[in-house]
Motif scaffolding. Structure first.
Motif, PDB file in Angstrom:
ATOM      1  N   PHE A 113       3.148  -4.779  -1.286  1.00  0.00           N
ATOM      2  CA  PHE A 113       3.039  -4.833   0.168  1.00  0.00           C
ATOM      3  C   PHE A 113       3.731  -3.633   0.821  1.00  0.00           C
ATOM      4  CE2 PHE A 113       2.660  -9.639  -0.414  1.00  0.00           C
ATOM      5  CZ  PHE A 113       1.279  -9.629  -0.238  1.00  0.00           C
ATOM      6  N   ALA A 114       4.849  -3.194   0.243  1.00  0.00           N
ATOM      7  CA  ALA A 114       5.543  -2.020   0.788  1.00  0.00           C
ATOM      8  C   ALA A 114       4.654  -0.785   0.698  1.00  0.00           C
ATOM      9  CB  ALA A 114       6.860  -1.799   0.047  1.00  0.00           C
ATOM     10  N   ARG A 115       3.993  -0.610  -0.438  1.00  0.00           N
ATOM     11  CA  ARG A 115       3.086   0.538  -0.589  1.00  0.00           C
ATOM     12  C   ARG A 115       1.960   0.477   0.438  1.00  0.00           C
ATOM     13  NH1 ARG A 115       3.784  -0.682  -6.124  1.00  0.00           N
ATOM     14  NH2 ARG A 115       1.780  -1.783  -6.164  1.00  0.00           N
ATOM     15  N   GLU A 116       1.459  -0.724   0.708  1.00  0.00           N
ATOM     16  CA  GLU A 116       0.316  -0.886   1.602  1.00  0.00           C
ATOM     17  C   GLU A 116       0.691  -0.760   3.075  1.00  0.00           C
ATOM     18  OE1 GLU A 116      -2.141  -4.065  -1.254  1.00  0.00           O
ATOM     19  OE2 GLU A 116      -1.099  -4.764   0.552  1.00  0.00           O
ATOM     20  N   ARG A 117       1.920  -1.124   3.429  1.00  0.00           N
ATOM     21  CA  ARG A 117       2.257  -1.285   4.843  1.00  0.00           C
ATOM     22  C   ARG A 117       3.245  -0.257   5.396  1.00  0.00           C
ATOM     23  NH1 ARG A 117       2.110  -7.608   6.469  1.00  0.00           N
ATOM     24  NH2 ARG A 117       0.401  -8.263   5.112  1.00  0.00           N
ATOM     25  N   MET A 118       3.905   0.490   4.534  1.00  0.00           N
ATOM     26  CA  MET A 118       5.014   1.321   5.004  1.00  0.00           C
ATOM     27  C   MET A 118       4.609   2.756   5.333  1.00  0.00           C
ATOM     28  SD  MET A 118       8.412  -0.372   4.074  1.00  0.00           S
ATOM     29  CE  MET A 118       9.272   1.053   4.372  1.00  0.00           C
ATOM     30  N   ASN A 119       3.329   3.045   5.250  1.00  0.00           N
ATOM     31  CA  ASN A 119       2.814   4.344   5.702  1.00  0.00           C
ATOM     32  C   ASN A 119       3.584   5.532   5.122  1.00  0.00           C
ATOM     33  OD1 ASN A 119       1.005   2.957   7.482  1.00  0.00           O
ATOM     34  ND2 ASN A 119       2.691   2.710   8.932  1.00  0.00           N
ATOM     35  N   GLY A 120       3.930   5.422   3.847  1.00  0.00           N
ATOM     36  CA  GLY A 120       4.619   6.517   3.184  1.00  0.00           C
ATOM     37  C   GLY A 120       6.128   6.509   3.328  1.00  0.00           C
ATOM     38  N   SER A 121       6.674   5.643   4.212  1.00  0.00           N
ATOM     39  CA  SER A 121       8.133   5.547   4.343  1.00  0.00           C
ATOM     40  C   SER A 121       8.716   4.938   3.073  1.00  0.00           C
ATOM     41  CB  SER A 121       8.504   4.679   5.549  1.00  0.00           C
ATOM     42  OG  SER A 121       8.025   5.247   6.742  1.00  0.00           O
ATOM     43  N   ASN A 122       9.914   5.371   2.739  1.00  0.00           N
ATOM     44  CA  ASN A 122      10.517   4.892   1.491  1.00  0.00           C
ATOM     45  C   ASN A 122      11.893   4.253   1.718  1.00  0.00           C
ATOM     46  OD1 ASN A 122      11.995   7.135   2.108  1.00  0.00           O
ATOM     47  ND2 ASN A 122      11.692   8.171   0.133  1.00  0.00           N
ATOM     48  N   ASN A 123      12.104   3.672   2.894  1.00  0.00           N
ATOM     49  CA  ASN A 123      13.416   3.083   3.181  1.00  0.00           C
ATOM     50  C   ASN A 123      13.476   1.587   2.896  1.00  0.00           C
ATOM     51  OD1 ASN A 123      11.704   2.852   5.528  1.00  0.00           O
ATOM     52  ND2 ASN A 123      13.488   2.203   6.727  1.00  0.00           N
ATOM     53  N   ALA A 124      12.557   1.109   2.052  1.00  0.00           N
ATOM     54  CA  ALA A 124      12.650  -0.263   1.535  1.00  0.00           C
ATOM     55  C   ALA A 124      12.304  -0.232   0.054  1.00  0.00           C
ATOM     56  CB  ALA A 124      11.705  -1.200   2.276  1.00  0.00           C
ATOM     57  N   GLU A 125      13.185  -0.778  -0.766  1.00  0.00           N
ATOM     58  CA  GLU A 125      12.932  -0.884  -2.201  1.00  0.00           C
ATOM     59  C   GLU A 125      13.225  -2.315  -2.642  1.00  0.00           C
ATOM     60  OE1 GLU A 125      15.943   0.577  -5.045  1.00  0.00           O
ATOM     61  OE2 GLU A 125      16.914   1.517  -3.307  1.00  0.00           O
ATOM     62  N   PHE A 126      12.669  -2.681  -3.787  1.00  0.00           N
ATOM     63  CA  PHE A 126      12.796  -4.053  -4.248  1.00  0.00           C
ATOM     64  C   PHE A 126      13.156  -4.078  -5.724  1.00  0.00           C
ATOM     65  CE2 PHE A 126      10.014  -3.925  -0.613  1.00  0.00           C
ATOM     66  CZ  PHE A 126      10.582  -4.897   0.205  1.00  0.00           C
ATOM     67  N   MET A 127      14.132  -4.920  -6.057  1.00  0.00           N
ATOM     68  CA  MET A 127      14.614  -5.004  -7.427  1.00  0.00           C
ATOM     69  C   MET A 127      14.654  -6.465  -7.869  1.00  0.00           C
ATOM     70  SD  MET A 127      18.668  -4.140  -6.704  1.00  0.00           S
ATOM     71  CE  MET A 127      19.256  -4.662  -8.297  1.00  0.00           C
ATOM     72  N   GLN A 128      14.282  -6.688  -9.128  1.00  0.00           N
ATOM     73  CA  GLN A 128      14.400  -8.022  -9.698  1.00  0.00           C
ATOM     74  C   GLN A 128      15.816  -8.202 -10.228  1.00  0.00           C
ATOM     75  OE1 GLN A 128      11.911  -9.005 -13.059  1.00  0.00           O
ATOM     76  NE2 GLN A 128      12.895 -11.006 -13.292  1.00  0.00           N
ATOM     77  N   ALA A 129      16.552  -9.097  -9.630  1.00  0.00           N
ATOM     78  CA  ALA A 129      17.932  -9.339 -10.036  1.00  0.00           C
ATOM     79  C   ALA A 129      18.397 -10.655  -9.428  1.00  0.00           C
ATOM     80  CB  ALA A 129      18.851  -8.198  -9.581  1.00  0.00           C
ATOM     81  N   ASP A 130      19.498 -11.158  -9.970  1.00  0.00           N
ATOM     82  CA  ASP A 130      20.166 -12.335  -9.420  1.00  0.00           C
ATOM     83  C   ASP A 130      21.060 -11.868  -8.279  1.00  0.00           C
ATOM     84  OD1 ASP A 130      21.833 -14.504  -8.901  1.00  0.00           O
ATOM     85  OD2 ASP A 130      22.135 -15.004 -11.006  1.00  0.00           O
TER      86      ASP A 130
END
Length: 285
Positions: A113-130
């Protein structure tokens, strides 16, 4: 920034619950605009549901001190499929958002969803973790928010301790969640509580939180009841759940049936003022 995910029975049950009751619905377009897995925040009755869900995101960000357009880094603890982090990242391009989620499928969806909606902005990342063991460096985070996610933690003190570790001095923790208002309940109320907790894989509601927060290094603890602002959505979810349970004719998967019964039970617990929905803020000192 990688942390090993310790998988126990409870975590496995939470991951399965979100896969079976939420992730597949999101893939089919549920809450398509907000991508929210959280409550809707109303000011007036009859407002648009998706707009009310986005308003809850803005309520969260308002709790932080955003001055002088500074660069900051925030953690979304239990970020779902990224809806809140993506929404806020687009609104606040100088804030870097790190979404943490223990569910692999939801983490993958958040990245998509970030790739689709963020228009090239990279100020949101997602990590799998507890979120109780993130692997994020100590004293590096300006703020942490958690929307209806810490209720799933078996050991909530572990989360508070981890939040304190990664926050900078004077960093703020913001939580929106379900809190226990009274412990003395009738047998019928215990049944409702069991349906709610069991259906949503919640081991226990927040209690003794002030003591736990203070023990883990937090002060300036503020606690605001906003139950009236989410009541409309809880009633709507209950009504929809009752309709689905009545019309399913045993065609509903067991996990979804438990989820629907939890929606009904939560409405009853709110009516009896056993459970509330509250905004909590605390500062690392």
């Amino acid at each position: 920034m990688k942390a090993a995910v310790e998988v126990n029975t409870h975590i496995s049950n939470v991951v399965r619950y979100y896969k079976e009751c939420w992730t597949d619905r999101i893939k089919r377009g549920h809450n398509r605009n907000s991508l929210a897995l959280h409550r809707d925040y109303y000011i007036n009755s009859g407002e648009d549901v998706e707009a009310a869900k986005l308003r809850l995101n803005l309520l969260v960000i308002k709790q932080f001190d955003l001055v002088n357009n500074e660069f900051k880094t925030f953690v979304d603890a239990g970020c779902g499929v990224g809806g809140t982090a993506i929404h806020l990242a687009l609104q606040f391009p100088r804030i870097h958002f790190i979404g943490v989620n223990i569910c692999p499928e939801q983490t993958a969806l958040a990245r998509k969803f970030a790739r689709e909606r963020m228009n090239g902005s990279n100020n949101a990342e997602f990590m799998q973790a507890d979120y109780s063991n993130t692997g994020i460096d100590s004293n590096t985070i300006d703020g942490i928010y958690a929307i209806e996610s810490i209720c799933h933690a078996e050991n909530k003190a572990r989360f508070y301790k981890e939040a304190n570790r990664i926050l900078k001095l004077n960093g703020k923790l913001v939580m929106l969640d379900y809190f226990l208002e009274r412990e003395t309940i009738t047998l019928n109320e215990k049944k409702m509580m069991g349906d709610f907790l069991g259906g949503w894989e919640i081991p226990h509601c927040h209690e003794n939180f002030r003591l736990l927060l203070k023990k883990t290094g937090f002060e300036k603890i503020q606690f605001t009841d906003i139950s009236k602002n989410v009541r409309q959505g809880i009633e709507r979810s209950c009504s929809k759940a009752l309709n689905q349970l009545t019309s399913s004719h045993n065609g509903t998967p067991a996990s979804m049936e438990k989820h629907l019964r939890a929606c009904v039970a939560l409405n009853g617990l709110f009516e009896k003022k056993i459970i509330s929905y509250r905004l909590l803020t605390a500062v690392k000192v």
